[in-house]
Design a protein around this motif. Structure first.
Motif, PDB file in Angstrom:
ATOM      1  N   ARG A 263       0.756  -1.164   0.028  1.00 44.14           N
ATOM      2  CA  ARG A 263      -0.093   0.021   0.017  1.00 44.14           C
ATOM      3  C   ARG A 263       0.841   1.166   0.006  1.00 44.14           C
ATOM      4  O   ARG A 263       0.540   2.264  -0.680  1.00 44.14           O
ATOM      5  CB  ARG A 263      -0.808  -0.033   1.431  1.00 44.14           C
ATOM      6  CG  ARG A 263      -2.007   1.055   1.200  1.00 44.14           C
ATOM      7  CD  ARG A 263      -2.712   0.909   2.713  1.00 44.14           C
ATOM      8  NE  ARG A 263      -1.641   1.092   3.807  1.00 44.14           N
ATOM      9  CZ  ARG A 263      -1.633   2.128   4.519  1.00 44.14           C
ATOM     10  NH1 ARG A 263      -2.200   3.071   4.122  1.00 44.14           N
ATOM     11  NH2 ARG A 263      -0.445   2.445   5.665  1.00 44.14           N
TER      12      ARG A 263
ATOM     13  N   PRO B   3      -2.789  -8.986  -5.229  1.00 45.23           N
ATOM     14  CA  PRO B   3      -2.229  -7.955  -4.540  1.00 45.23           C
ATOM     15  C   PRO B   3      -3.467  -8.129  -3.212  1.00 45.23           C
ATOM     16  O   PRO B   3      -4.682  -8.443  -3.310  1.00 45.23           O
ATOM     17  CB  PRO B   3      -2.935  -6.790  -5.119  1.00 45.23           C
ATOM     18  CG  PRO B   3      -3.935  -7.338  -6.256  1.00 45.23           C
ATOM     19  CD  PRO B   3      -3.429  -8.647  -6.559  1.00 45.23           C
ATOM     20  N   ASN B   4      -3.048  -7.806  -1.986  1.00 39.66           N
ATOM     21  CA  ASN B   4      -3.778  -7.590  -0.816  1.00 39.66           C
ATOM     22  C   ASN B   4      -4.607  -6.344  -0.586  1.00 39.66           C
ATOM     23  O   ASN B   4      -4.774  -5.583  -1.585  1.00 39.66           O
ATOM     24  CB  ASN B   4      -3.007  -7.690   0.525  1.00 39.66           C
ATOM     25  CG  ASN B   4      -2.094  -6.288   0.603  1.00 39.66           C
ATOM     26  OD1 ASN B   4      -2.667  -5.412   0.569  1.00 39.66           O
ATOM     27  ND2 ASN B   4      -0.778  -6.535   1.158  1.00 39.66           N
ATOM     28  N   SER B   5      -5.553  -6.434   0.059  1.00 41.24           N
ATOM     29  CA  SER B   5      -6.906  -5.540  -0.011  1.00 41.24           C
ATOM     30  C   SER B   5      -6.484  -4.151   0.280  1.00 41.24           C
ATOM     31  O   SER B   5      -7.146  -3.282  -0.139  1.00 41.24           O
ATOM     32  CB  SER B   5      -7.899  -6.025   0.902  1.00 41.24           C
ATOM     33  OG  SER B   5      -7.417  -5.520   2.271  1.00 41.24           O
ATOM     34  N   GLY B   6      -5.265  -3.970   1.193  1.00 41.48           N
ATOM     35  CA  GLY B   6      -4.599  -2.584   1.011  1.00 41.48           C
ATOM     36  C   GLY B   6      -4.411  -1.968  -0.222  1.00 41.48           C
ATOM     37  O   GLY B   6      -4.838  -0.893  -0.714  1.00 41.48           O
TER      38      GLY B   6
ATOM     39  N   ARG C  73      -5.327  -3.308  -3.326  1.00 37.89           N
ATOM     40  CA  ARG C  73      -6.691  -3.161  -3.972  1.00 37.89           C
ATOM     41  C   ARG C  73      -7.416  -1.937  -3.881  1.00 37.89           C
ATOM     42  O   ARG C  73      -7.919  -1.398  -4.773  1.00 37.89           O
ATOM     43  CB  ARG C  73      -7.452  -4.247  -3.749  1.00 37.89           C
ATOM     44  CG  ARG C  73      -6.983  -5.524  -4.239  1.00 37.89           C
ATOM     45  CD  ARG C  73      -8.059  -6.706  -4.313  1.00 37.89           C
ATOM     46  NE  ARG C  73      -8.669  -7.049  -3.270  1.00 37.89           N
ATOM     47  CZ  ARG C  73      -8.472  -7.951  -2.263  1.00 37.89           C
ATOM     48  NH1 ARG C  73      -7.223  -8.543  -2.297  1.00 37.89           N
ATOM     49  NH2 ARG C  73      -9.333  -8.242  -1.107  1.00 37.89           N
TER      50      ARG C  73
ATOM     51  N   ARG D 183     -14.377   4.596   0.600  1.00 38.86           N
ATOM     52  CA  ARG D 183     -13.435   4.067   1.576  1.00 38.86           C
ATOM     53  C   ARG D 183     -12.086   5.163   1.479  1.00 38.86           C
ATOM     54  O   ARG D 183     -11.443   5.232   2.751  1.00 38.86           O
ATOM     55  CB  ARG D 183     -12.793   3.054   0.925  1.00 38.86           C
ATOM     56  CG  ARG D 183     -13.892   1.827   1.240  1.00 38.86           C
ATOM     57  CD  ARG D 183     -13.738   0.547   0.689  1.00 38.86           C
ATOM     58  NE  ARG D 183     -14.802  -0.348   0.953  1.00 38.86           N
ATOM     59  CZ  ARG D 183     -15.343  -1.301   0.399  1.00 38.86           C
ATOM     60  NH1 ARG D 183     -14.889  -1.501  -0.971  1.00 38.86           N
ATOM     61  NH2 ARG D 183     -16.550  -1.884   0.497  1.00 38.86           N
TER      62      ARG D 183
ATOM     63  N   VAL E 262     -22.718   6.707   9.488  1.00 43.80           N
ATOM     64  CA  VAL E 262     -21.443   6.640  10.372  1.00 43.80           C
ATOM     65  C   VAL E 262     -20.393   7.567   9.478  1.00 43.80           C
ATOM     66  O   VAL E 262     -19.586   8.266   9.916  1.00 43.80           O
ATOM     67  CB  VAL E 262     -20.869   5.251  10.413  1.00 43.80           C
ATOM     68  CG1 VAL E 262     -19.367   5.194  10.887  1.00 43.80           C
ATOM     69  CG2 VAL E 262     -21.765   4.349  11.300  1.00 43.80           C
TER      70      VAL E 262
ATOM     71  N   ARG F 249     -20.381  11.273  10.415  1.00 41.37           N
ATOM     72  CA  ARG F 249     -19.705  11.508  11.607  1.00 41.37           C
ATOM     73  C   ARG F 249     -18.135  11.406  11.358  1.00 41.37           C
ATOM     74  O   ARG F 249     -17.509  12.063  11.877  1.00 41.37           O
ATOM     75  CB  ARG F 249     -20.130  10.509  12.825  1.00 41.37           C
ATOM     76  CG  ARG F 249     -21.225  10.871  13.464  1.00 41.37           C
ATOM     77  CD  ARG F 249     -21.908   9.977  14.571  1.00 41.37           C
ATOM     78  NE  ARG F 249     -22.684   8.993  13.775  1.00 41.37           N
ATOM     79  CZ  ARG F 249     -22.874   7.575  14.211  1.00 41.37           C
ATOM     80  NH1 ARG F 249     -22.341   7.330  15.400  1.00 41.37           N
ATOM     81  NH2 ARG F 249     -23.458   6.977  13.591  1.00 41.37           N
ATOM     82  N   ALA F 250     -17.775  10.392  10.336  1.00 34.39           N
ATOM     83  CA  ALA F 250     -16.448  10.031  10.290  1.00 34.39           C
ATOM     84  C   ALA F 250     -15.837  11.399   9.405  1.00 34.39           C
ATOM     85  O   ALA F 250     -14.563  11.519   9.634  1.00 34.39           O
ATOM     86  CB  ALA F 250     -16.281   8.835   9.253  1.00 34.39           C
TER      87      ALA F 250
ATOM     88  N   ASN G 141     -16.155  14.135  12.620  1.00 34.66           N
ATOM     89  CA  ASN G 141     -15.229  14.098  14.150  1.00 34.66           C
ATOM     90  C   ASN G 141     -13.594  14.767  13.869  1.00 34.66           C
ATOM     91  O   ASN G 141     -13.011  15.205  14.713  1.00 34.66           O
ATOM     92  CB  ASN G 141     -15.313  12.818  14.446  1.00 34.66           C
ATOM     93  CG  ASN G 141     -16.212  12.739  15.511  1.00 34.66           C
ATOM     94  OD1 ASN G 141     -16.385  13.496  16.252  1.00 34.66           O
ATOM     95  ND2 ASN G 141     -17.033  11.494  15.335  1.00 34.66           N
ATOM     96  N   PRO G 142     -13.105  14.337  12.519  1.00 35.15           N
ATOM     97  CA  PRO G 142     -11.474  14.916  12.456  1.00 35.15           C
ATOM     98  C   PRO G 142     -11.537  16.288  12.489  1.00 35.15           C
ATOM     99  O   PRO G 142     -10.430  16.816  13.029  1.00 35.15           O
ATOM    100  CB  PRO G 142     -11.234  14.407  11.104  1.00 35.15           C
ATOM    101  CG  PRO G 142     -12.208  13.129  10.903  1.00 35.15           C
ATOM    102  CD  PRO G 142     -13.529  13.447  11.470  1.00 35.15           C
TER     103      PRO G 142
END
Lengths: 433, 430, 389
Positions: free
Chosen positions: A41, A115-118, A120, A149, A206, A209-210, A213-214
């Protein structure tokens, strides 16, 4: 008929330029081979950028296939291919640049790139610009999911440009919502950001809020007695003893270099052990050092001699803490933004609380009805006959198995429910034992 | 008076029968006895029976090759019935009555802790094939499963580096393995700069089935915009409910990845995995590992136990342990425990994933760490594989155990304090 | 008019002399003291079986004689084990910690020793503080008192609440079972301070007696168990033989009638309930140092149900019945799990006892209850009771 013709035509059109620039994509991939073989990643970003910037046709197809774990590599020369199943367990190789068949190969001669999900996720984010205005709504949705995402600043303008041309109302609504979310994160001018923030009041998602909140992230800061400088976006001032533990406050001062560190217990013990002279430490026999009080006395004696650093007294600590101001400070300097975010979040938390109550109530009702169903049978045997059936749970279990077996035979859920009370399966799960 | 005689005769008869029966195992032909101490009934039977079958298969193969030291191997199978005190009783029986030369057994940490005092007292030899929480090293035990630094720590690194997880939910069943592992991981994450409020720890009882609240809590963790990952030490059938709830809540592995330390091929074989695709597991072996020796092992296992059976990590650990023991006995020329223990350290044997396992002086193995993504067919796609990592008995990430070391060759101590340069205790802490 | 105690209870003398003969025989044949024909592991099994017989006698007293089907007596048994286990574990660890701190430059403080003990015992469940329930763990006498006091008080309070509210019959069984379940679930949690699922282990190593080999220690524990069993039998026989015994039997047969005759039924029940709880706890305190480990799974409701089954198989309402039932089932389980039971090849199917023994045991339970309501002990009645009144 016309539609099929159009599709064929489109396919030919998209293939045509590939012939012209045959091999270029392969050459490009060759230069980045090591990174593509073992992607991570953190390192794949530049490679993807290079691929996208090359403007090579087929790059998007390659990236998509790569993400779907459909790219293979020939072990002998390290070239990348797509494959199709062929006769006799072999695979037909397909050139990534031209889409033409490039011979047959054994599975053992090839490695499947996984490839791993990161990775991807990063590929999906890079694909967004190709997919966001794609004629296929499925792919536009894929792009939106990828954006939800993992989005960055550059995506905001791409997304804004893709909203007006959107024809499907549901996708358009999702794009607009996402646009507002990204505006909160990456927007430039205050007014649009505040407007975007306020538009989410009462939204229980969610993701909302995501995004909010930052903005409200704070950090604990120390200021000297003159107080907090102007222009600092303070969340609240902390009073030692009420809002913050004085010990922790002193520790903060030590970290800021404003105070002397406290000598920890094990360091004091080591200092004592290092200063044993003739079986005595600071005049106290070693054999007497079996209590902490005696050890403290010995340490003070040593400190008086100057052999060890002196202890920090409680008074000194209290004084140091009193001479400073402690405050939670927002990372975001703009007070208008943080105020708007806080108000919006307050409004959201009311809605969320209401939904949570509904959720719990429904859950309780569903669980209660299952218990009721299980208990009612027991109540009949026990209440009417006076026989307590300790093995009643067995019937629930048998019911569950019957339900399961019947469902294997009759796949249709509705019919099988008539044949066997399959809901008892859920009951047995909740009962546990 | 007459009555008394009758009673006495009955009593004496009963006594003689039991005594004779317990001693019936004497006077066989000259064999090397291998004790198998796995639960064949009770809650752990589902996992442990597989390992019993593995040992039996390995013994059969070894006997076909001519046995060890020219003698045939003979398995003595007992059933501790998932009852922890019974493990101690059966271990004593195996060592003193059946006089076995080596034991393969135990799954749960409790059962191992139950057996430890007995084998240390009687100087027995146990091969323990399951991943565990570490913080232990016995002279009489060889740990062929993973220590925390061979499973939990690399998996956490993978979360941090490869998936960019910033907020962690450590979910576990309430018993020793999750407790200790999570304690290590919490400290490790803090050392890596993850603030304490971004680590959510939750324990549930064995067989927990109502996961909706906990899964909702985990989803809500994402409310501050950080990427959430779940590290699961949930054990046994509670996993079924947990994964079902994850699927029901519509959480894909791309949103909230879950890495599990107790879910392998065997556990997945009873589940519909279509909704679990992409979630992770960390082990030292997967059936999908691409190595010729693995293909051979899987073929033999299917021929022995049935076409539908899968292989898993504790089986590989048993396989390595058994073969190392055989080689150590051949090297020592005897089955004497002390001689075999000495010969064991330094033994090398190819593992099933294409690298080599080596027995270290702390009685742990070197093992590669594999991370796999669950596929729709219940198998794993290996997405990360490290070089073999040496197992560490006492974790370096906890203040109370970082100065401890185990070395049965140089220091002759399983719990050596490197700060005070003393051996804390020769026996292990059970 | 009144015959002597032993004449009224002929089984007492027979039982105690048989037990004495058996004990002497085992000691002579044991590895620790005699010929070495009986292995240490078998001595341990026998010692544990005697403890189980003792708790079965307690169960027979409360159920067979007083008619209270308590499904909680194994919880008292386990609590007794926990109480003695705390001392065993604490003292053993203390010795280790002191020995390891000996070489340090400064002599250890009391806090350092406590901290060392805490880390050693609770490190395995992720803690290092010694919970408050371990307050008395450094004193053998305090813990021995707690062996009796904790289960005794629990039984007293629980029994008082239950009997005062006239909870009887199956409701009482459910209530006691709920208590057992609650206790075992509580102990399963790590926060209970008793090491959760791990329980207390290494109990077979007695602090101060580390030089004594297990072969000798096991014989001493076997003797202690035999002594406890014979005393327990004597006590139980004494309780059931006098007027008290008649009253509790009458309570079993017709509680309302006894109440109307003016007897304080609740007080009688409470005495029996508490007394048997204490006997069970003592049995547990002897059992677990022989088993070596105690954990909450021991206290699970199923164990208490097993206890009732042993008494039912042996024949309730007769003390030797309880002993026979407990000994038979416990020794049979031990034999079947030992793997020595030969497989039976039937040609088309091979019976492996490992797969079948629990099924057969369950079938045996059902058959005995169906066809021998008096239990195995009932068989003896056929020729013993001829001359009994």
């Amino acid at each position: 008929m016309l539609r099929i013709l159009l599709i064929v035509f489109a396919a030919l059109m998209s293939l045509a330029p590939l012939h012209a620039q045959e091999g270029d994509l392969n050459a490009l991939l060759e230069t980045h081979r090591a990174s593509i073989e073992k992607p991570s990643r953190t390192t794949i970003g530049p490679v993807l950028e290079a691929l996208v910037e090359s403007q090579q046709p087929g790059v998007d197809v390659f990236m998509e296939k790569w993400r779907e774990k459909e790219v293979w590599q020939r072990k002998s020369d390290g070239r990348f291919f797509f494959v199709r199943k062929a006769e006799g367990g072999k695979l037909t190789l397909i050139d990534v640049a031209t889409g033409e068949e490039a011979g047959l190969a054994d599975k053992a001669e090839l490695d499947n790139l996984k490839p791993n999900s990161g990775v991807r996720g990063v590929i999906a984010a890079a694909l967004v610009q190709f997919q966001l205005s794609d004629p296929d709504p499925e792919r536009r949705l894929q792009a939106l999911t990828a954006l939800e995402r993992d989005a960055n600043e550059s995506h905001l303008s791409i997304l804004r440009a893709a909203i007006d041309s959107e024809t499907v109302p549901a996708i358009k609504a999702r794009k607009e919502r996402l646009q507002r979310l990204l505006t909160i994160k990456f927007g430039f001018d205050q007014a649009t950001r505040v407007a975007a923030i306020e538009s989410f009041a009462g939204d229980p998602g969610v993701d909302a809020r995501a995004a909010l909140n930052p903005l409200l992230v704070t950090s604990l800061k120390v200021f000297d007695a003159t107080g907090v400088p102007a222009g600092t976006n303070v969340a609240r001032i902390l009073k030692p003893g009420r809002d913050i533990d004085p010990e922790a406050a002193y520790q903060l001062l030590v970290e800021a270099g404003e105070a002397r560190p406290v000598v920890p217990l094990d360091q004091r013990k080591q200092a004592l052990a290092a200063n044993i002279v003739d079986g005595k430490v600071g005049g106290i026999p070693v054999s007497d050092l079996v209590t902490q009080a005696a050890r403290d006395r010995a340490y003070l004696a040593l400190a008086a001699e100057g052999a060890v650093p002196p202890l920090v007294t409680a008074d000194e600590r209290a004084q140091a803490v009193a001479n400073h101001v402690f405050a939670d400070v927002y990372a975001e300097p703009d007070a208008a933004l943080t105020d708007a975010a806080r108000e919006t979040l307050d409004a959201i938390s009311g809605t969320v609380g209401f939904y949570r109550f509904l959720d719990l109530a429904l859950d309780a009702l569903s669980l209660a009805s299952i218990y009721f169903l299980a208990a009612i049978g027991l109540a009949i045997t026990f209440g009417v006959m006076g026989v307590i059936n300790m093995a009643h749970g067995e019937f629930i279990m048998i019911g569950a198995y019957t339900g399961y077996v019947v469902q294997q035979v009759i796949p249709d859920y509705t019919i099988s429910t008539l044949v066997a009370p399959s809901r008892s399966w859920r009951a047995s799960r909740s009962n546990g034992w | 008076m007459k009555i008394t005689t009758k009673w006495q005769i009955a009593g004496a008869a009963a006594f003689i029968t039991t005594t004779v029966l317990t001693h019936a195992a004497y006077a066989q032909e000259e064999t090397i006895k291998v004790g198998v101490l796995h639960s064949l009934s009770g809650t752990m039977a589902i996992s442990e029976t597989t390992l019993k079958d593995t040992v039996l298969m390995l013994i059969e193969q070894q006997n076909a090759k001519g046995g060890v030291l020219g003698k045939k191997l003979e398995a003595v199978v007992v059933d501790p019935a998932s009852d922890w005190p019974l493990f101690a009783e059966k271990a004593r029986e195996l060592l003193t009555v059946d006089k076995v030369d080596v034991m393969f057994g135990c799954w749960t940490s409790v059962s191992r802790k139950s057996v430890l005092p007995v084998i240390e007292e009687l100087n027995g030899l146990l091969f323990y094939p399951v991943q565990y929480e570490g913080e232990e090293s016995s002279k009489n035990v060889f740990y062929t499963g993973a220590a925390p630094n061979q499973q939990a720590i690399p998996a956490t690194d993978y979360f941090l580096e490869e998936l960019g997880v910033e907020k962690f939910a450590l979910l576990g069943t309430d018993y020793v393995y999750p407790r200790t592992t999570n304690k290590i991981l919490e400290q490790y994450l803090k050392d890596k700069g993850i603030p304490a409020e971004d680590i959510f720890v939750n324990y549930t009882p064995f067989g927990h089935s109502d996961w909706s609240k906990i899964v909702a809590d985990v989803v809500a963790l994402g409310a501050d915009g950080k990427k959430v990952g779940v590290i699961s030490t949930i054990n046994g059938d509670a996993n079924i409910g947990f994964y079902k709830e994850l699927a029901a809540a519509g959480i894909s592995a791309d949103d909230i990845p879950v890495v599990a330390f107790s879910v392998g091929e065997e556990e997945l074989s009873g589940l519909d995995t279509t909704n679990l695709v992409g979630h992770l597991a960390a082990w030292n072996y997967f059936q999908s590992a691409d190595a010729p020796v693995n293909a051979e092992f899987i073929k033999e296992w299917k021929a022995f136990a049935g076409e539908k059976r899968v292989t898993n990590d504790p089986m590989e650990a048993t396989y390595i342990g058994f073969n190392m023991w055989v080689n150590a006995v051949e090297a020592a020329g005897t089955t004497d425990v002390d001689a075999v223990t000495t010969a064991m350290v330094g033994q090398k044997f190819p593992n099933l994933t294409g690298t080599e396992a080596e027995m270290l002086p702390n009685h742990h193995l070197t093992k590669p760490v594999l991370i796999g993504e669950i596929q729709a067919d219940g198998q794993f796609d290996i997405v990360s594989q490290t070089e073999p990592v040496p197992g560490d008995a006492w974790t370096d990430y906890l203040p109370e155990s970082k100065m401890l070391e185990s070395d049965w060759v140089e220091l002759k101590c399983g719990m050596y304090n490197t700060e005070t340069k003393t051996c804390v205790q020769l026996n292990s802490n059970y | 008019m009144q015959r002597s105690f032993f004449a009224r209870q002929p089984s007492v003398l027979i039982f105690i002399s048989l037990l004495a003969l058996f004990t002497i025989a085992i000691v002579i044949l044991s590895e620790g003291f005699g010929l070495g024909l009986v292995s240490t592991s078998f001595v341990k099994i026998l010692g544990k079986t005697l403890c189980l017989c003792l708790v079965a006698i307690a169960m027979d007293l409360v159920w067979g004689y007083c008619g209270i089907l308590s499904l909680g007596h194994f919880a008292f048994f386990g609590l007794g084990g926990y109480m003695i286990g705390m001392w065993l574990m604490y003292e053993r660890t203390k010795d280790i910690v002191i020995a390891s701190l000996e070489g340090a430059a400064l002599p250890p403080t009391a806090e350092e020793i406590r901290e060392g003990i805490g880390t050693q015992i609770f490190g395995v469940v992720g803690g290092s503080d010694i919970p408050v329930v371990w307050y008395f763990a450094d004193s053998l006498f305090a813990q021995l008192a707690l062996v009796v006091l904790v289960p005794g008080l629990l039984a007293l309070v629980f029994g008082w609440l239950a009997f005062r509210s006239r909870v009887t019959g199956v409701y009482l069984s459910i209530l006691t079972q709920a208590m057992t379940l609650a206790l075992s679930l509580y102990l399963f949690q790590n926060d209970s301070g008793l090491r959760g699922n791990n329980g207390l282990s290494g109990l077979q190593n007695i602090p101060g007696l580390t030089d004594m080999p297990q072969s000798v220690l096991s014989v001493w524990f076997f003797l202690a168990s035999a002594l406890a069993l014979s005393l327990g039998y004597l006590l139980a026989a004494f309780v059931v033989s006098g007027k008290f015994g008649n009253v509790i039997r009458a309570i079993r047969d017709d509680e309302a009638r006894i109440r109307f005759m003016g007897y304080p039924v609740e007080a009688y029940k409470l005495v029996v309930f508490t007394l048997t709880a204490v006997i069970a706890a003592i049995a547990g305190a002897l059992y677990y140092p022989q088993a070596g480990i105690i954990n909450p799974a021991e206290i699970a409701p199923i164990a208490s149900i097993y206890l009732a089954v042993w008494v039912a198989i042996g024949g309730r309402g007769r003390l030797y019945g309880a002993v026979i039932g407990a000994a038979t089932v416990s020794l049979l389980s031990s034999w079947f799990t030992g793997g020595q039971a030969p497989s039976v090849p039937l040609g088309f199917y091979t019976i492996n006892w490992v797969d079948w023994w629990q099924v057969l045991l369950g079938l045996g339970f059902v058959l005995v209850t169906l066809y021998m309501p008096q239990g195995i002990g009932g068989l003896f009645d056929r020729f013993i009771r001829k001359d009994a009144p």
